[in-house]
Design a protein around this motif. Structure first.
Motif, PDB file in Angstrom:
ATOM      1  N   MET A  23       0.837  -1.208   0.000  1.00 48.65           N
ATOM      2  CA  MET A  23       0.000   0.000   0.000  1.00 48.65           C
ATOM      3  C   MET A  23       0.866   1.251   0.000  1.00 48.65           C
ATOM      4  SD  MET A  23      -3.140   1.144   2.522  1.00 48.65           S
ATOM      5  CE  MET A  23      -4.157   2.550   2.053  1.00 48.65           C
ATOM      6  N   PRO A 140      -2.545  -4.296   4.662  1.00 50.20           N
ATOM      7  CA  PRO A 140      -1.490  -4.516   3.663  1.00 50.20           C
ATOM      8  C   PRO A 140      -0.302  -5.240   4.290  1.00 50.20           C
ATOM      9  CG  PRO A 140      -1.468  -2.241   4.425  1.00 50.20           C
ATOM     10  CD  PRO A 140      -2.699  -2.875   5.017  1.00 50.20           C
ATOM     11  N   THR A 167       1.507  -5.188   9.324  1.00 56.45           N
ATOM     12  CA  THR A 167       2.089  -4.514   8.165  1.00 56.45           C
ATOM     13  C   THR A 167       3.556  -4.169   8.419  1.00 56.45           C
ATOM     14  OG1 THR A 167      -0.051  -3.540   7.644  1.00 56.45           O
ATOM     15  CG2 THR A 167       1.885  -2.518   6.647  1.00 56.45           C
TER      16      THR A 167
END
Length: 279
Positions: A23, A140, A167
């Motif tokens: 992301m 993400p 993440t």
């Protein structure tokens, strides 16, 4: 390229998307710095998500929010040229915040008490609120942020760890113009004359680095301040050398053998920031 306006529709789509997911959160007005983050995300992940959201709660000045560059159509064209497989999240404020648009309160471990946090009250609580929402909602595997906003990068990494999210936060090097100016969406607001003067930020950082091991930090600050006093079209807001992990200012009486220099300056009403590793 698929564009999503709501977090619900995007989350449903991502439930069947190939992982890992990278992301790149942005506020739009994309430049080569953003594009370098996107390129890296494409190299390291099977799927890539880009958010374009001008977050109102990280602006302590409403005029700054109103004047922030907006080029959604051009941004989408740039993204599509890179890859048609990229996913784009383009929400309104109510999709992110619900009915009440306000920042949450996070323990930022003191990382918001200096520099940008001191100058822009509430800024990092706004940043933390929206980034935490994105990471929780879309999960993400990796999220990419530029080192130009180094203080922000440390705060996001802290929030990610404190919330025990999965993440991996990845900081990417500053991308610069030929004259050294760090690429920023705000550069587009500069007049032609201001743009010429803007390279002085990087010049100031280079002066600091070239003299860092020769003189005490106190003398280095005087040197950098004197440089900006010679150039009255650019107004120095702050120059600080700090520990890159805690952001605490280093000892004034010692030469600079390591640390990171941070600088902010005004060109008219436009405020720019930059930083440089001193080691």
């Amino acid at each position: 390229m698929k564009v999503f306006k709501t977090s619900q529709s995007l989350a449903e789509f991502l439930s069947n998307e190939t992982r890992p997911l990278g992301m790149v959160p942005t506020m739009g007005a994309l430049h080569l710095g953003h594009l370098s983050l996107i390129e890296r995300a494409l190299q390291e992940n099977q799927s890539v998500l880009i958010s374009i959201f001008v977050n109102p709660t990280q602006f302590n000045d409403k005029k700054d929010l109103i004047n922030y560059p907006n080029s959604i159509d051009e941004d989408l064209l740039q993204i599509e040229k890179i890859s048609e497989k990229i996913l784009v999240y383009l929400p309104k404020a109510d999709d992110v915040y619900g009915n009440i648009v306000e920042a949450k309160s996070f323990d930022l471990a003191g990382l918001d008490q200096m520099m940008e946090g001191e100058k822009r009250s509430g800024h990092f609580q706004g940043v933390a609120t929206v980034v935490a929402h994105f990471l929780k909602t879309f999960s993400p595997d990796r999220a990419y942020f530029g080192e130009k906003d180094f203080q922000q990068l440390l705060i996001i990494d802290h929030i990610n760890r404190s919330l025990k999210l999965k993440t991996k936060i990845i900081g990417c090097p500053v991308v610069r113009e030929k004259d050294g100016l760090a690429m920023s969406s705000r550069n587009s607001l500069l007049t032609a004359d201001q743009r010429k003067q803007a390279s002085k930020l990087f010049e100031g950082l280079q002066i600091a680095k070239s003299n860092a091991k020769k003189v005490p930090y106190r003398s280095l600050k005087i040197m950098v301040n004197a440089f900006f006093e010679k150039h009255n079209k650019i107004t120095l807001d702050y120059f600080i050398i700090a520990d890159p992990n805690t952001l605490k200012e280093i000892d004034l009486e010692q030469p600079v053998h390591q640390g990171r220099a941070f600088i902010a300056a005004y060109l008219g009403k436009i405020r720019l920031i930059d930083n440089l590793d001193m080691s």
